[in-house]
Design a protein around this motif. Structure first.
Motif, PDB file in Angstrom:
ATOM      1  N   LEU A  60       0.935  -5.709  -8.779  1.00  0.00           N
ATOM      2  CA  LEU A  60       1.173  -5.883  -7.350  1.00  0.00           C
ATOM      3  C   LEU A  60       2.152  -4.844  -6.823  1.00  0.00           C
ATOM      4  CD1 LEU A  60       1.391  -9.777  -7.056  1.00  0.00           C
ATOM      5  CD2 LEU A  60      -0.435  -8.303  -6.195  1.00  0.00           C
ATOM      6  N   GLY A  61       3.124  -4.464  -7.652  1.00  0.00           N
ATOM      7  CA  GLY A  61       4.085  -3.438  -7.250  1.00  0.00           C
ATOM      8  C   GLY A  61       3.404  -2.101  -7.009  1.00  0.00           C
ATOM      9  N   LYS A  62       2.485  -1.743  -7.885  1.00  0.00           N
ATOM     10  CA  LYS A  62       1.728  -0.496  -7.707  1.00  0.00           C
ATOM     11  C   LYS A  62       0.889  -0.552  -6.438  1.00  0.00           C
ATOM     12  CE  LYS A  62       1.401   0.641 -12.634  1.00  0.00           C
ATOM     13  NZ  LYS A  62       0.494   0.727 -13.806  1.00  0.00           N
ATOM     14  N   LEU A  63       0.354  -1.733  -6.171  1.00  0.00           N
ATOM     15  CA  LEU A  63      -0.443  -1.930  -4.960  1.00  0.00           C
ATOM     16  C   LEU A  63       0.427  -1.771  -3.718  1.00  0.00           C
ATOM     17  CD1 LEU A  63      -3.442  -2.644  -4.577  1.00  0.00           C
ATOM     18  CD2 LEU A  63      -2.758  -5.045  -4.346  1.00  0.00           C
ATOM     19  N   ALA A  64       1.639  -2.312  -3.764  1.00  0.00           N
ATOM     20  CA  ALA A  64       2.563  -2.212  -2.633  1.00  0.00           C
ATOM     21  C   ALA A  64       2.949  -0.764  -2.356  1.00  0.00           C
ATOM     22  CB  ALA A  64       3.818  -3.041  -2.906  1.00  0.00           C
ATOM     23  N   GLU A  65       3.120   0.019  -3.418  1.00  0.00           N
ATOM     24  CA  GLU A  65       3.450   1.440  -3.236  1.00  0.00           C
ATOM     25  C   GLU A  65       2.347   2.169  -2.470  1.00  0.00           C
ATOM     26  OE1 GLU A  65       5.879   3.428  -6.592  1.00  0.00           O
ATOM     27  OE2 GLU A  65       4.583   1.986  -7.639  1.00  0.00           O
ATOM     28  N   LYS A  66       1.106   1.737  -2.637  1.00  0.00           N
ATOM     29  CA  LYS A  66      -0.033   2.391  -1.990  1.00  0.00           C
ATOM     30  C   LYS A  66      -0.370   1.815  -0.626  1.00  0.00           C
ATOM     31  CE  LYS A  66      -2.427   3.491  -6.344  1.00  0.00           C
ATOM     32  NZ  LYS A  66      -3.645   3.197  -7.154  1.00  0.00           N
ATOM     33  N   GLN A  67      -0.334   0.474  -0.495  1.00  0.00           N
ATOM     34  CA  GLN A  67      -0.889  -0.177   0.689  1.00  0.00           C
ATOM     35  C   GLN A  67       0.128  -0.690   1.707  1.00  0.00           C
ATOM     36  OE1 GLN A  67      -4.778  -1.868  -1.749  1.00  0.00           O
ATOM     37  NE2 GLN A  67      -3.902  -3.138  -0.151  1.00  0.00           N
ATOM     38  N   ALA A  68       1.382  -0.774   1.320  1.00  0.00           N
ATOM     39  CA  ALA A  68       2.381  -1.303   2.260  1.00  0.00           C
ATOM     40  C   ALA A  68       2.597  -0.344   3.423  1.00  0.00           C
ATOM     41  CB  ALA A  68       3.695  -1.564   1.537  1.00  0.00           C
ATOM     42  N   LEU A  69       2.893  -0.896   4.580  1.00  0.00           N
ATOM     43  CA  LEU A  69       3.192  -0.097   5.766  1.00  0.00           C
ATOM     44  C   LEU A  69       4.687   0.176   5.859  1.00  0.00           C
ATOM     45  CD1 LEU A  69       1.978   1.119   8.406  1.00  0.00           C
ATOM     46  CD2 LEU A  69       2.516  -1.057   9.510  1.00  0.00           C
ATOM     47  N   ASN A  70       5.476  -0.843   5.564  1.00  0.00           N
ATOM     48  CA  ASN A  70       6.932  -0.751   5.642  1.00  0.00           C
ATOM     49  C   ASN A  70       7.484  -0.018   4.411  1.00  0.00           C
ATOM     50  OD1 ASN A  70       9.776  -1.721   5.187  1.00  0.00           O
ATOM     51  ND2 ASN A  70       9.376  -2.777   7.109  1.00  0.00           N
ATOM     52  N   ASP A  71       8.358   0.954   4.642  1.00  0.00           N
ATOM     53  CA  ASP A  71       8.927   1.732   3.533  1.00  0.00           C
ATOM     54  C   ASP A  71       9.746   0.872   2.578  1.00  0.00           C
ATOM     55  OD1 ASP A  71       7.769   4.125   4.237  1.00  0.00           O
ATOM     56  OD2 ASP A  71       9.492   4.812   5.424  1.00  0.00           O
ATOM     57  N   LYS A 116      -7.139 -10.606  -3.878  1.00  0.00           N
ATOM     58  CA  LYS A 116      -6.900 -10.980  -2.477  1.00  0.00           C
ATOM     59  C   LYS A 116      -5.944  -9.982  -1.821  1.00  0.00           C
ATOM     60  CE  LYS A 116      -7.605 -15.993  -2.789  1.00  0.00           C
ATOM     61  NZ  LYS A 116      -6.926 -17.313  -2.766  1.00  0.00           N
ATOM     62  N   MET A 117      -4.896  -9.608  -2.560  1.00  0.00           N
ATOM     63  CA  MET A 117      -3.920  -8.664  -2.015  1.00  0.00           C
ATOM     64  C   MET A 117      -4.532  -7.283  -1.812  1.00  0.00           C
ATOM     65  SD  MET A 117      -1.169 -10.240  -1.311  1.00  0.00           S
ATOM     66  CE  MET A 117      -0.251  -8.769  -0.894  1.00  0.00           C
ATOM     67  N   LYS A 118      -5.476  -6.912  -2.640  1.00  0.00           N
ATOM     68  CA  LYS A 118      -6.139  -5.609  -2.502  1.00  0.00           C
ATOM     69  C   LYS A 118      -6.903  -5.496  -1.186  1.00  0.00           C
ATOM     70  CE  LYS A 118      -6.801  -4.314  -7.360  1.00  0.00           C
ATOM     71  NZ  LYS A 118      -7.793  -4.064  -8.433  1.00  0.00           N
ATOM     72  N   ARG A 119      -7.333  -6.624  -0.669  1.00  0.00           N
ATOM     73  CA  ARG A 119      -8.114  -6.617   0.575  1.00  0.00           C
ATOM     74  C   ARG A 119      -7.237  -6.604   1.820  1.00  0.00           C
ATOM     75  NH1 ARG A 119     -11.336 -10.166  -2.692  1.00  0.00           N
ATOM     76  NH2 ARG A 119     -10.376 -12.035  -1.797  1.00  0.00           N
ATOM     77  N   LYS A 120      -5.940  -6.734   1.656  1.00  0.00           N
ATOM     78  CA  LYS A 120      -5.030  -6.753   2.803  1.00  0.00           C
ATOM     79  C   LYS A 120      -4.475  -5.356   3.080  1.00  0.00           C
ATOM     80  CE  LYS A 120      -3.644 -11.565   2.068  1.00  0.00           C
ATOM     81  NZ  LYS A 120      -4.159 -12.101   3.351  1.00  0.00           N
ATOM     82  N   LYS A 121      -4.191  -5.082   4.343  1.00  0.00           N
ATOM     83  CA  LYS A 121      -3.676  -3.770   4.738  1.00  0.00           C
ATOM     84  C   LYS A 121      -2.516  -3.928   5.718  1.00  0.00           C
ATOM     85  CE  LYS A 121      -7.147  -1.724   2.607  1.00  0.00           C
ATOM     86  NZ  LYS A 121      -6.946  -0.964   1.374  1.00  0.00           N
ATOM     87  N   GLY A 122      -1.718  -2.879   5.836  1.00  0.00           N
ATOM     88  CA  GLY A 122      -0.683  -2.804   6.862  1.00  0.00           C
ATOM     89  C   GLY A 122       0.293  -3.967   6.861  1.00  0.00           C
ATOM     90  N   VAL A 123       0.607  -4.444   8.053  1.00  0.00           N
ATOM     91  CA  VAL A 123       1.587  -5.517   8.225  1.00  0.00           C
ATOM     92  C   VAL A 123       1.127  -6.792   7.530  1.00  0.00           C
ATOM     93  CG1 VAL A 123       2.682  -7.037   9.924  1.00  0.00           C
ATOM     94  CG2 VAL A 123       2.546  -4.593  10.368  1.00  0.00           C
TER      95      VAL A 123
END
Length: 200
Positions: A60-71, A116-123
């Motif tokens: 999930l951390g790797k996913l957050a590095e790629k898909q998160a909007l907030n730094d 499920k988290m992979k399908r979410k984007k941005g905020v």
């Protein structure tokens, strides 16, 4: 006379063998594998849960590095990868020393949550991820604290006590970031529903 001598020698070997039958268990030159990995049911469950939980945090951390909007969410994800990789390596080293069997992958439920988290984007991703991190780390801290205080296994107790402060830092960071992302709005939604008049 010759027969008597042979009987005495044979008897000596027999006595020596009997006196040394238990030495492999306690002697300094023991070369046999000793099963020192016996754990209580609760401790065994903790080890499995910690191993799988760590693997999920890394994914999930790797996913957050790629898909998160907030730094800050991106940076939190990077911290999860770094800290949980280190904790996982320490657990693997301990498991190797103690002959513990660790799970090779996360559970099907974990895999579903990751998908499920992979399908979410941005905020939407930021909010869902930080909400999950809050929940996960509250449970983790409770589990690690219990083992650090009550486990009868000295090695596992020391491991839990070492990782516990790291998890508390994670929770404090998650609380702060979660407050920020809860108030954030997706840039694409800012003009949603507004009537826009073309310039004349």
């Amino acid at each position: 006379m010759k027969k008597l001598s042979l009987l005495l020698i044979a008897g000596s070997f027999l006595v020596f063998a009997c006196n040394n039958s238990g030495k492999n268990k306690t002697g300094d030159t023991d070369t046999t594998a000793v099963d020192s990995g016996a754990l209580t049911h609760e401790d065994s469950e903790f080890v499995n849960k910690a191993a799988m939980g760590g693997m999920m945090e890394i994914e999930l951390g790797k996913l957050a590095e790629k898909q998160a909007l907030n730094d800050r969410v991106k940076n939190f994800g990077a911290m999860m990868v770094k800290d949980h990789t280190r904790a996982g390596e320490e657990l693997k080293a301990l498991a190797s020393q103690r002959n513990w069997m660790l799970p090779a992958s996360v559970t099907e439920k974990h895999r579903e949550d990751i998908e499920k988290m992979k399908r979410k984007k941005g905020v939407d991703f930021d909010k869902s991820y930080m909400k999950m991190m809050l929940s996960d780390h509250r449970h983790d801290i409770s589990d690690f604290k219990k083992v650090a205080e009550k486990s009868s296994d000295a090695d596992l107790k020391a491991y839990a006590a070492k990782i516990l402060p790291v998890l508390k830092v994670h929770l404090d960071s998650a609380k702060s970031i979660n407050r920020e992302v809860k108030a954030s709005v997706d840039p694409g939604d800012i003009t949603s529903g507004m009537e826009v008049h073309p310039l004349k």
